[in-house]
Design an enzyme around this catalytic site. Structure first.
Site, PDB file in Angstrom:
ATOM      1  N   HIS A 102      57.054  26.192 170.158  1.00 15.71           N
ATOM      2  CA  HIS A 102      56.240  27.865 169.675  1.00 15.71           C
ATOM      3  C   HIS A 102      56.083  27.397 168.691  1.00 15.71           C
ATOM      4  O   HIS A 102      54.503  28.599 168.384  1.00 15.71           O
ATOM      5  CB  HIS A 102      57.742  28.822 169.803  1.00 15.71           C
ATOM      6  CG  HIS A 102      56.571  30.298 170.063  1.00 15.71           C
ATOM      7  ND1 HIS A 102      56.301  31.089 170.118  1.00 15.71           N
ATOM      8  CD2 HIS A 102      57.472  30.799 168.810  1.00 15.71           C
ATOM      9  CE1 HIS A 102      55.955  31.780 169.941  1.00 15.71           C
ATOM     10  NE2 HIS A 102      56.517  32.112 169.544  1.00 15.71           N
ATOM     11  N   HIS A 137      51.343  29.225 166.365  1.00 10.79           N
ATOM     12  CA  HIS A 137      51.916  30.676 165.410  1.00 10.79           C
ATOM     13  C   HIS A 137      50.899  29.358 164.605  1.00 10.79           C
ATOM     14  O   HIS A 137      49.895  30.720 164.192  1.00 10.79           O
ATOM     15  CB  HIS A 137      52.908  30.408 164.923  1.00 10.79           C
ATOM     16  CG  HIS A 137      53.181  31.850 165.007  1.00 10.79           C
ATOM     17  ND1 HIS A 137      53.525  33.087 165.172  1.00 10.79           N
ATOM     18  CD2 HIS A 137      54.892  31.522 166.529  1.00 10.79           C
ATOM     19  CE1 HIS A 137      54.557  33.701 165.941  1.00 10.79           C
ATOM     20  NE2 HIS A 137      54.705  32.928 166.328  1.00 10.79           N
ATOM     21  N   SER A 181      51.906  29.225 173.744  1.00  9.22           N
ATOM     22  CA  SER A 181      52.737  28.094 174.148  1.00  9.22           C
ATOM     23  C   SER A 181      53.296  28.145 174.921  1.00  9.22           C
ATOM     24  O   SER A 181      54.584  27.937 175.645  1.00  9.22           O
ATOM     25  CB  SER A 181      53.639  28.376 172.685  1.00  9.22           C
ATOM     26  OG  SER A 181      54.472  29.707 172.794  1.00  9.22           O
ATOM     27  N   GLU A 183      51.739  37.741 168.441  1.00  5.80           N
ATOM     28  CA  GLU A 183      52.529  36.722 170.222  1.00  5.80           C
ATOM     29  C   GLU A 183      51.945  36.979 170.738  1.00  5.80           C
ATOM     30  O   GLU A 183      51.719  36.325 171.690  1.00  5.80           O
ATOM     31  CB  GLU A 183      53.806  38.104 169.684  1.00  5.80           C
ATOM     32  CG  GLU A 183      54.756  37.861 169.252  1.00  5.80           C
ATOM     33  CD  GLU A 183      55.407  35.907 168.621  1.00  5.80           C
ATOM     34  OE1 GLU A 183      55.075  35.062 169.350  1.00  5.80           O
ATOM     35  OE2 GLU A 183      56.083  35.687 167.540  1.00  5.80           O
TER      36      GLU A 183
HETATM   37 FE   LIG Z   1      56.754  33.964 167.408  1.00  4.23          FE
END
Ligand SMILES: [Fe+2]
Length: 239
Positions: free
Chosen positions: A114, A119, A178, A159
């Site tokens: 993730h 990111h 993700s 997010e």
């Molecule tokens: Fe995150």
């Protein structure tokens, strides 16, 4: 705050490398025509490699060259004030452990797939990086209701954000990018898509346990940056 910025590379097991490989392969099949172009460009700049778990040191070095962002290694979720402070200093906290095989498609706590895959690619993008730093600066100063508003903005952008690329809805939120299931679900008709609206987002609750039913679509990262900075100035969180 004492965080590691010189990283040792953990002794991952063969199974852990394989977990990275499986996740990477699956997402690379799903992301074309779903992830935004800016994210895909970032992926090639960071060249994760497909076979082994990447080294935090390498990714941090490439980010630094691209936009000045760097990674710091953390053990897990960082207390929110510290988290925002780090972003304000262009430091992104990443774990260096990978989810267990039984959590392949869903992990309740963020792992390095993730953190890195989700990111870091967009941190190679100047406009997004500026916005990300600004949300850190604002979040570090916010208290009470304003802090909640920043958290909602973070959720529905960093997010779970969508963006328009040449009129098509594409993904830029790391929570979606993700997650194999969320990538497919978020662009389906089951999910309501709203035009980006800071005022609306700051009052929109979210559910961290289920797939998202409502999302917000930005026109560009420039819009995201400009509208967030305007919000920050209005609320006196940014000068
Ligand atoms: Fe995150």
């Amino acid at each position: 705050m004492a965080y590691e910025t010189v990283f040792s590379y953990p002794n991952y097991t063969a199974e852990e490398h394989e977990t990275w490989r499986l996740l990477f392969k699956k997402q690379m099949e799903l992301l074309p025509n779903r992830a935004c172009q800016e994210y895909m460009d970032g992926l090639s700049k960071l060249s994760f490699g497909t076979n082994e778990i990447p080294k935090l040191a390498d990714i941090s070095e490439r980010l630094k060259k691209a936009t000045g962002w760097q990674l710091v290694r953390v053990e897990g979720l960082v207390p929110e004030k510290e988290f925002f402070e780090l972003l304000a200093h262009k430091l992104f906290p990443s774990t260096d452990f990978i989810r267990k095989r039984e959590d392949l498609t869903y992990t309740p706590a963020p792992d390095m797939f993730h953190d890195l895959f989700g990111h870091t690619s967009l941190l190679t993008n100047e406009e997004f990086g500026d916005f990300f730093q600004a949300i850190g600066q604002a979040g570090a100063r916010a208290e009470g209701e304003l802090l909640k508003e920043i958290q909602r903005l973070y959720w529905f952008t960093v997010e779970f954000g969508l963006i328009k690329n040449k009129g098509q809805k594409r993904i830029y939120g790391s929570g979606i990018l993700s997650s194999p299931r969320e990538v497919v679900y978020c662009l389906s008709d089951k999910v309501i898509k709203h035009e980006f609206n800071v005022e609306k987002i700051t009052h929109q609750d979210y559910d961290i346990w289920h797939m998202q039913e409502e999302l917000f679509v930005i026109d560009s990262f420039e819009q995201l940056k400009t509208e967030f900075i305007n919000f920050g100035k209005r609320t006196q969180l940014l000068v």
